[in-house]
Scaffold this active site. Structure first.
Site, PDB file in Angstrom:
ATOM      1  N   ASN A 188       0.877  -1.105   0.178  1.00 20.76           N
ATOM      2  CA  ASN A 188       0.032  -0.017  -0.098  1.00 20.76           C
ATOM      3  C   ASN A 188       0.785   1.223  -0.075  1.00 20.76           C
ATOM      4  O   ASN A 188       1.914   1.293   0.464  1.00 20.76           O
ATOM      5  CB  ASN A 188      -0.741   0.027   1.276  1.00 20.76           C
ATOM      6  CG  ASN A 188      -1.814   1.144   1.274  1.00 20.76           C
ATOM      7  OD1 ASN A 188      -2.467   1.499   0.389  1.00 20.76           O
ATOM      8  ND2 ASN A 188      -1.957   1.885   2.543  1.00 20.76           N
ATOM      9  N   HIS A 232       0.850   5.187   1.490  1.00 20.62           N
ATOM     10  CA  HIS A 232       0.527   5.878   2.506  1.00 20.62           C
ATOM     11  C   HIS A 232       0.798   7.297   2.693  1.00 20.62           C
ATOM     12  O   HIS A 232       2.243   7.534   2.477  1.00 20.62           O
ATOM     13  CB  HIS A 232       0.134   5.268   3.818  1.00 20.62           C
ATOM     14  CG  HIS A 232      -0.306   6.142   4.926  1.00 20.62           C
ATOM     15  ND1 HIS A 232      -1.764   5.900   5.044  1.00 20.62           N
ATOM     16  CD2 HIS A 232       0.166   6.896   5.832  1.00 20.62           C
ATOM     17  CE1 HIS A 232      -2.173   6.824   5.845  1.00 20.62           C
ATOM     18  NE2 HIS A 232      -1.056   7.150   6.613  1.00 20.62           N
ATOM     19  N   SER A 257       4.818   6.402   2.389  1.00 23.39           N
ATOM     20  CA  SER A 257       5.557   5.334   2.685  1.00 23.39           C
ATOM     21  C   SER A 257       4.784   4.201   1.647  1.00 23.39           C
ATOM     22  O   SER A 257       3.593   4.344   1.777  1.00 23.39           O
ATOM     23  CB  SER A 257       5.361   5.035   4.047  1.00 23.39           C
ATOM     24  OG  SER A 257       5.606   6.231   5.102  1.00 23.39           O
ATOM     25  N   ASP A 307      -2.370   0.564   8.212  1.00 20.36           N
ATOM     26  CA  ASP A 307      -0.949   1.321   7.896  1.00 20.36           C
ATOM     27  C   ASP A 307       0.366   1.164   8.697  1.00 20.36           C
ATOM     28  O   ASP A 307       1.139   1.966   9.126  1.00 20.36           O
ATOM     29  CB  ASP A 307      -1.384   2.845   8.132  1.00 20.36           C
ATOM     30  CG  ASP A 307      -2.508   3.454   7.097  1.00 20.36           C
ATOM     31  OD1 ASP A 307      -2.650   2.609   6.067  1.00 20.36           O
ATOM     32  OD2 ASP A 307      -3.184   4.249   7.283  1.00 20.36           O
TER      33      ASP A 307
HETATM   34  C1  GRF Z   1      -2.822   8.812  -2.246  1.00 16.81           C
HETATM   35  O1  GRF Z   1      -2.522   9.838  -1.634  1.00 16.81           O
HETATM   36  C2  GRF Z   1      -2.324   7.850  -1.319  1.00 16.81           C
HETATM   37  O2  GRF Z   1      -1.298   7.907  -0.801  1.00 16.81           O
HETATM   38  C3  GRF Z   1      -3.405   7.505  -0.705  1.00 16.81           C
HETATM   39  O3  GRF Z   1      -4.738   7.653  -1.364  1.00 16.81           O
HETATM   40  C4  GRF Z   1      -4.160   8.753  -2.229  1.00 16.81           C
HETATM   41  C5  GRF Z   1      -4.818   8.052  -3.567  1.00 16.81           C
HETATM   42  O4  GRF Z   1      -4.694   8.989  -4.835  1.00 16.81           O
HETATM   43  N1  GRF Z   1      -3.468   6.095  -0.139  1.00 16.81           N
HETATM   44  P1  GRF Z   1      -4.685   8.450  -6.185  1.00 16.81           P
HETATM   45  O5  GRF Z   1      -6.190   7.821  -6.186  1.00 16.81           O
HETATM   46  O6  GRF Z   1      -3.466   7.364  -6.494  1.00 16.81           O
HETATM   47  O7  GRF Z   1      -4.543   9.408  -7.050  1.00 16.81           O
END
Ligand code: GRF
Length: 190
Positions: free
Chosen positions: A108, A110, A137, A146
């Site tokens: 994932n 984050h 991260s 997370d």
């Molecule tokens: C990103 O900021 C990611 O870190 C978080 O959700 C957001 C997703 O944005 N988990 P996108 O859909 O990839 O533009």
């Protein structure tokens, strides 16, 4: 052997796009085989379809339990012979049963420097805390949100006068580089 990757999204999918674009490079050790959304209106689906990639929608509102929803996703992943799952703005909590089936194979991104600021509103929390740097991260997914082992991080400065939106725009740029780098690293080693 080239790893088969599924990317799970809920929204605009800019990280999914960055991953797919990176995987077009010669000798990248992974390729996208499924883009799966939990919302039929996830914007990223349009890009995936335009790229000719297989897409699937598993609409969480059609399931009575989280277990049933996760079982439907699992079935799609198994049918597509997926090796690695990338969560990219996938806004559903996954059950421990599902997460454990993909342990070591699901990652994932984050938008914080974990272990700081798990959960939501990461940029505002960094600003409110007076942090001078923020970032993102990539980590393995474990049942606790997370919290899994960190594969890589990227940092940006927090600037005077920053709003959450300004900081988010700075962080998302480095997300788009970090996520493909981390995918490459684990695809080579997996
Ligand atoms: C990103 O900021 C990611 O870190 C978080 O959700 C957001 C997703 O944005 N988990 P996108 O859909 O990839 O533009």
């Amino acid at each position: 052997m080239t790893k088969r990757v599924a990317i799970l999204i809920s929204g605009r999918g800019s990280n999914m796009t960055a991953l797919v674009e990176a995987m077009k490079a010669d000798y990248f050790p992974a390729k996208p085989v499924l883009i799966l959304a939990n919302r039929p209106d996830a914007g990223g689906l349009d890009y995936a379809k335009a790229e000719g990639l297989p897409t699937a929608v598993v609409d969480h509102t059609e399931f009575e339990t989280r277990e049933a929803f996760d079982a439907a996703i699992h079935e799609k992943l198994v049918s597509a012979h997926v090796d690695i799952v990338c969560l990219a703005g996938f806004m559903r909590l996954l059950t421990p049963g599902f997460v454990n089936k993909w342990a070591g194979r699901m990652i994932n991104i984050h938008p914080s420097l974990l272990p700081k600021y798990p959960g939501l509103h990461t940029h505002q929390r960094a600003i409110d805390a007076g942090d001078t740097e923020a970032g993102c991260s990539v980590h393995y997914v474990v049942p606790e949100m997370d919290a899994g082992e960190i594969i890589g991080q990227a940092r940006v400065p927090v600037l005077p006068g920053d709003t959450a939106d300004l900081l988010a725009a700075r962080v998302i740029k480095v997300e788009h580089t970090l996520y493909p780098e981390c995918l490459k690293k684990i695809a080579v080693n997996a």
